[in-house]
Structures are given as structure tokens and as C-alpha cells.
Design an enzyme around this catalytic site. Sequence first.
Site, PDB file in Angstrom:
ATOM      1  N   GLY A 260       0.813  -1.207   0.000  1.00  0.00           N
ATOM      2  CA  GLY A 260       0.000   0.000   0.000  1.00  0.00           C
ATOM      3  C   GLY A 260       0.840   1.247   0.000  1.00  0.00           C
ATOM      4  CG  MET A 262       8.691   1.625   2.102  1.00  0.00           C
ATOM      5  SD  MET A 262       8.541   0.502   3.513  1.00  0.00           S
ATOM      6  CE  MET A 262      10.012   0.947   4.429  1.00  0.00           C
ATOM      7  CG  HIS A 294       0.059   3.217   8.410  1.00  0.00           C
ATOM      8  ND1 HIS A 294      -0.473   2.265   9.238  1.00  0.00           N
ATOM      9  CD2 HIS A 294       1.285   2.744   8.048  1.00  0.00           C
ATOM     10  CE1 HIS A 294       0.380   1.269   9.379  1.00  0.00           C
ATOM     11  NE2 HIS A 294       1.458   1.534   8.655  1.00  0.00           N
ATOM     12  CD  GLU A 295       3.040   4.103   4.930  1.00  0.00           C
ATOM     13  OE1 GLU A 295       4.240   3.947   5.234  1.00  0.00           O
ATOM     14  OE2 GLU A 295       2.203   3.182   5.010  1.00  0.00           O
ATOM     15  CD  GLU A 317       4.311  -1.523   9.468  1.00  0.00           C
ATOM     16  OE1 GLU A 317       3.359  -0.734   9.342  1.00  0.00           O
ATOM     17  OE2 GLU A 317       5.337  -1.442   8.775  1.00  0.00           O
TER      18      GLU A 317
END
Length: 841
Positions: A260, A262, A294-295, A317
Site C-alpha cells: 500500500g 512505504m 499511517h506512513e 506497524e
Amino acid sequence: MAGNLTRDEARERARLLTVDTYAVELDLTTGDQHFGSTTTVRFDCGEPGTSTFVDLHDAVVREVTLNGQALDPASYDAEGGRIPLPDLAASNELRVVADVAYSRTGEGLHRFVDPVDQNVYLYTQFETADAHRMYTCFDQPDLKAAFELAVTAPAGWEVVSNTAPERSGDNESVRWHFPATPRVSTYITALVAGPYHVVRDEHDGIPLGVYCRASLAEYLDADKIIEVTRQGFDFFRTVFAQPYPFGKYDQLFVPEFNAGAMENAGCVTFLEDYVFRSRVTDAAYERRAETVLHEMAHMWFGDLVTMRWWDDLWLNESFATWAAAIAQAEATRWTTAWTTFAQLHKAWAYRQDQLPSTHPIAADIPDIAAVEVNFDGITYAKGAAVLKQLVAYVGIDNFLAGVRRYFGQHAWSNATLADLLAPLADTSGRDLAGWSKQWLETAGVNTLRPRYDAGPDGRLTRFDILQEASPSHPVLRDHRIAIGLYDRTPGGLVRRLRVETDVSGERTEVGALAGEQRPDLVLVNDDDLTYAKIRLDEHSLGTLMTGIGEFTESLPAALCWAAAWDMCRDAELAARDYVRLVLAGASSVTDISVVQTLLRQASAALRRYTDPAWRPAGLELAANALRDLLERAEPGSDAQLAYMQALAGMATSPGDLALLAGLLDGSAPIDGLTVDTELRWRLLRRLISRGAAGEAEIEAELARDATDAGARRAAACRAAIPEPAAKEAAWQQIVGGTLPNAVFRAVLDGFADPDQAELLEPYQRRYFEVVGGIWRDWGSDMAQWFVANAYPVADSRAVIEATDDLIATTSPPAALRRLLIEGRDGLERALRCQERDRQAG
């Protein structure tokens, strides 16, 4: 696996070495097969005179110089991806000159040629240990260093890395120099290069860039991406009380990406599907925003402070998943993000946690091959759910204070689980050793059931919570839960009472509910406070089956939907009844991400968990219901599009297929529904797989969409043609090992059409004949994808027996064995559910 570094090897190398700096020179003008890679590493050794090795993969080594002495390039172990380094000094300088191969598998430095304009695009993907596919390095997370990069690239290219560049050059080539980074791990270094389109901005002194291919520039909604980026930076700056640790922030949407996104430091790469070529529902925008956040959270959790070894991958994560959800709920327009989390992320976690391969959140990772298959629902979703519980346990202020202390203590270094728990225990005053043992260091999911009695007047005389665990993971955990009592009223299904309590052991009595009138529905784990599967008592399930659409709030409805799905997967609710429940209640759901999740789950239940003899009738039932929902949906709404997409996956009857064909050729339009590029491919794919269209229609559609995405859609359609010759051709492409990663996935997807069981039956045996060799010979990502997605899903115990026989006779590597037993377990579950559904019929 080439260069499969073990934990013991990494520990020994980390014990010996302290890495100071890398200076990497890359030449991207040397052809389309290889690039020049020259690396100079400066490092210290705590035991002079000893030996170690450095990593480099798929390269032709020209020179190796250690401390001024030339070493024999032939010492390079190409198969193992290692260069031995003998007789180290206290302080060392290593220089390696090599020609390294471009990748077409999405690992290392991936090279892609855009068929639209023939432009070349490059990007890196280094997690978990693929940095040594681009430059020589000690490729493990705890040997951090400062990285300085220089790149020679064709004129007209954008070149992006972890720091802001300086450039110089002539009309043919340009030299890009990227000043040294702070001390970071190899796997978050990055390079993206090519004639990318870029939109630049700035926020709070941080330069921002959003990139995509030139041929996708017309679809790039950079303003929406930047808006979420600004919201994320403001939120994280406040709650972490730690400034953004890098100098700039680029977000790059790159072709043929395997994941999705990185979290490369200051240079985040994303799956290009997030640049929407066609209309999507708001669920896709919500998902993209969650990924952006999230990233971004990883810049702190993972990049600033990094796990020492992959056992603690969850430190990256799980935290990023939790942080993205809270940021989305509190700082963006997606205020119901926790509802999506409950419906989507936790379903993933519960599924993963019931597989025989489940593992603790803090996992045991003996080597890189093991971690490659550990980017799963435990590491991401269960870990995030457990962190949500921890926040409730210690309090949000104490939690954030502990996290801030963690950042302060371990910035630019590596940490372990103990390093995190210590500041959290200090700031909260709680002993977290027992909590960690229960939640982080043991595997499996508990099930919570309500059990109660009511007197003649309908009032509760006793109320208990029963807790269960699986025989293989028998731990019974302590839970803090809320119990909601819901009544049917003229205004809907409304919570009358909420009681919060602790649950421990096999049975917990809840005295506070004694004397209450029996509700229409009891919801255990109301407000989603704990991580556990929940069950509905018989009376509550009856209410749900007839009144699921009466909830006035999204979260309790999502929790009930999740409970019904769990009961279906556990063969406690017949799959046909679950399908009917979804079809009857979907129109009441206002959260489009929940709607689409439910429709996907209903499709899975129909195709995997129903009695095969009933399945054709079930498909017709579902298609009829979806047509009705489609006709009643508001024109142009997200719901209309979601129902159409679902119908396009289930249409079987001549009338339904005629509707798809009419939408495709424009003869039967639906008010408000735009039949754009992606929907056209979806419609055509179903027509192809049902034998209602063929090669001529594929070629015509590809002429309309002469892009790489169009070529992949066409390849999937060809593989879905319901003819033995088409299946054989697709199989040869799949196992041939020559397809680029994205095309390989597309062909396999079309080949494994869920409604073509008879055509796929001959390939059950052939899968087991080739899977061992594929695992041995292919790169990690594509091998994993084949093992998991080509695993036969036939309704037959013969596949289970073939799996057992392969494992018994070949003793496959642990990571391959894990994927095989996961496939086997999924089939065992399906057969149990099919028997339950057969009984219901």
C-alpha cells in the site's frame, strides 16, 4: 531465499560493528538492465582481526577495497548475496564498485516503462532487507548510519531521496547530490527517479511534494492529499510533542508497487492505485487518507525510533495503524474512523488470529524469510486494537507522555518492547508486565458470550459474561468492556443502558444488570473497548436478523455486523442467513466503507461458505437483491456505485448479464451512474468470465485504455475466459516466472475466477507440483503471492490431503509451510461452514 539473514547473524554483526557513514554513487544512464553502484562505508569493529560480511544482491562486482587493500571480486557469493570482509581493523573503510540489476518484481530498484509515452520510472522498495539490491550495505535495522547519495540521471528527470538535493549537469545528464541523512536504518533509505509530475507546497516550514507519472497527472488530486498531510502534521506535532524529524516530506505514487505504501524517511512511496483514474466511493478516499496518516506516523514510530530486530515489527506497524486511526477520527472529516477500524481492521485481525500460524504481537522472528510473511493482521490490526485498549487502561494523557519519553530516550537509535513499556509504566504508575504477557506475548483471540436469565416480569435475574479460548491458545485474558442494552423504539434501535466492567476468567457475573428489563439486543464489548470476538444471544440475534437497519449509531451497528460475520465464519450462523442479512440491511448503513466491506464479506460467504448445491440459487438471490438496491439508490451516490460494483461481480442470469452489456455499450444507461474506465473493465470482466464476451471485446476495450493499467485489466480478462485453452495459457504465464510483478498478479487474479471450479480442477495437482520450486527460485514477494493466491479453493478434502502430503514428504521451509497451512485452514473452515449451511437448507 538469497541473503536470508538470520537473527543470530544480525546480533553478531551488531555486536561487532558500529556503522558511521555510507557514501553511495549511482549511475542511471548505463542502460536498461543494470545501473552503476559504488558504495563507500566507514565503520568500526569492536574486535579487530575478526571477520564479517556485507550484503549485495544480483550484482556484477567490479572492485572491492577494504582499508586500501584490494580484495578479490570473485569472493562475492552471488547466490547468498554476501561479500566476505576478513581481518577487520578498529576503524574501516570499505569501497565496492558493482553493476546491479534493475528489478521487475517490486523489490530493490524497480524499473518501469510507461506504455503511454515510453517514459522510464524508477523507485525503490527496501523493506524488509532489500537495500542491498541497490547498494552495498549491512542490511539490518539496528546498524544505523548517515547516508549520503549522489545520482547521475538523464536530463529532464526528477530524482528524489531522503534529503533535499543539489543538482548540476549538462543537457544530457544531471548529477543530483543528496546531503547526508541523520542516522537511519538501511530499509528506509530511498530513491525515486524519472520524469515524474510534481506538485509542491509547504506547511509549517516543511517543504511538501506530491508526485506521479506524467501520464497520470490529469488524475492527481494533490490538493486533497496535501490537505490530509497538513492535518496529520498538525495532529502529530501536538500529540507527540516532537518536531517532524526530517527536512522535507515527499509523497510519491509509483507504478507496480507491491504494498500500500512505504515509510521511507521523508520520501514516502504509495501504491499508484491511490491516484484515481475513475470515480470511486468515499471509502477509497478514507482508505487513502488512512494510508497517508499511517506512513506519516512512521516518521516517528519506525524512522526516528526503530525496532532493533524484526521481532518488534509491531512497534512500527501497530503504532502507525493506531496513530492513523486516532488522527483520522480527531483531525480529518472522517470522524467515524473507529467504526471503519472495528469493521475492517479488526475483522482482518480476528481472521489472522484464528489461523494455525497465528503468533504473538511481539513475534519470534528467526530470519528475514520469517518476517516476510509476518506483515499480517496480527502485526498491524491486532496490535493497533491492543494499543487502543492500552490507551484506555493507562489513560490517553499518560500514554502520550510515555510515548514522548520513549522518543526522547531512543531518538535516532533502536528500541525493544521493554524500552517502550518502561516509560509507559512510569507515566501511568501501572505495572505493565502482566498486561504485556497477556496481550503482546501470547497468541489467539478470546470469545465473549452473554448469558442471562429473566423472570416472569421480563427482568434480568442474572447476567454473566462467558469467556472462551481456543484449545491451541488457551489463555483467558482480562478485559475491560462495556455492555450495552438496546431497545427497539419508534426512533430506532437505541441504547438504554451502558455498564462498564472488568471481565476475567471463564465467567464474570455482572451484578449491575440484575433487575433491568430484558432488552431487545445485548451488545457485549459496546464501544469496542477490547479485542475479542463477541457473540449475540439467541434473542439478540433474532432482533438483529429483523432489525439490523434500525441502529441510530454507526459503531454499535458495525460491531453487530462484525459479530454476525464471525458467527458465519465459525459455522454458528448459516452462510445463506448471513448473506440474506447483508442484502436486507445494507441499505440502512450510511458509512460507505462499512457498506463495501459487508458486500465483500457477503460475496466471500456466498462463494466459500454456502452449500455448493445452493450456490447458484444464492448468486441469483444476491444479484436480484443488488439490482433492487441499485434501482432504489440515489442517482450519483456512493451507494449506487457500490451496489453496481457488487452486482458486476455476481451477475449470472441472462437478464443480469444483458444489463452489464447494456451499460457497457451505452444502450441501457442508469441515471446518475457514470460508466467510466474502471467500471467498464469490471463489467467486461464479468461478461468474459460468464462467456458473454470474448477476445474481440477485450481488444476493443484495451484500445480505449491503452495504458499499463488497461493492459493488466486485459490480461486478467483473458485469464478469466471460460475455456480450457485460456486457462492453460494463463497458467503457463503464471508459473513461467517472467511476468512483471503487477501483470503476474493480474493474470493470477483472472485465472483463479471463483465461479470456474470445473475449469480450475486440473490445476489442483499442478499447484502442488510446482509450488516448492517456485518458493526456491523466485523472489520473496512474488513467491508468497503465488503460494497464497494460487492455493486451490476447491470444495474438496483432496486439496487438504495434498497439502498434508507435500508438507510430510518435502519438509518445506518454515515460511512456505506457514502459507500452506494457512491455505489448508481456510479450506477446512470453508468445509465446516458449508456443512452448517447444508443443514440450514
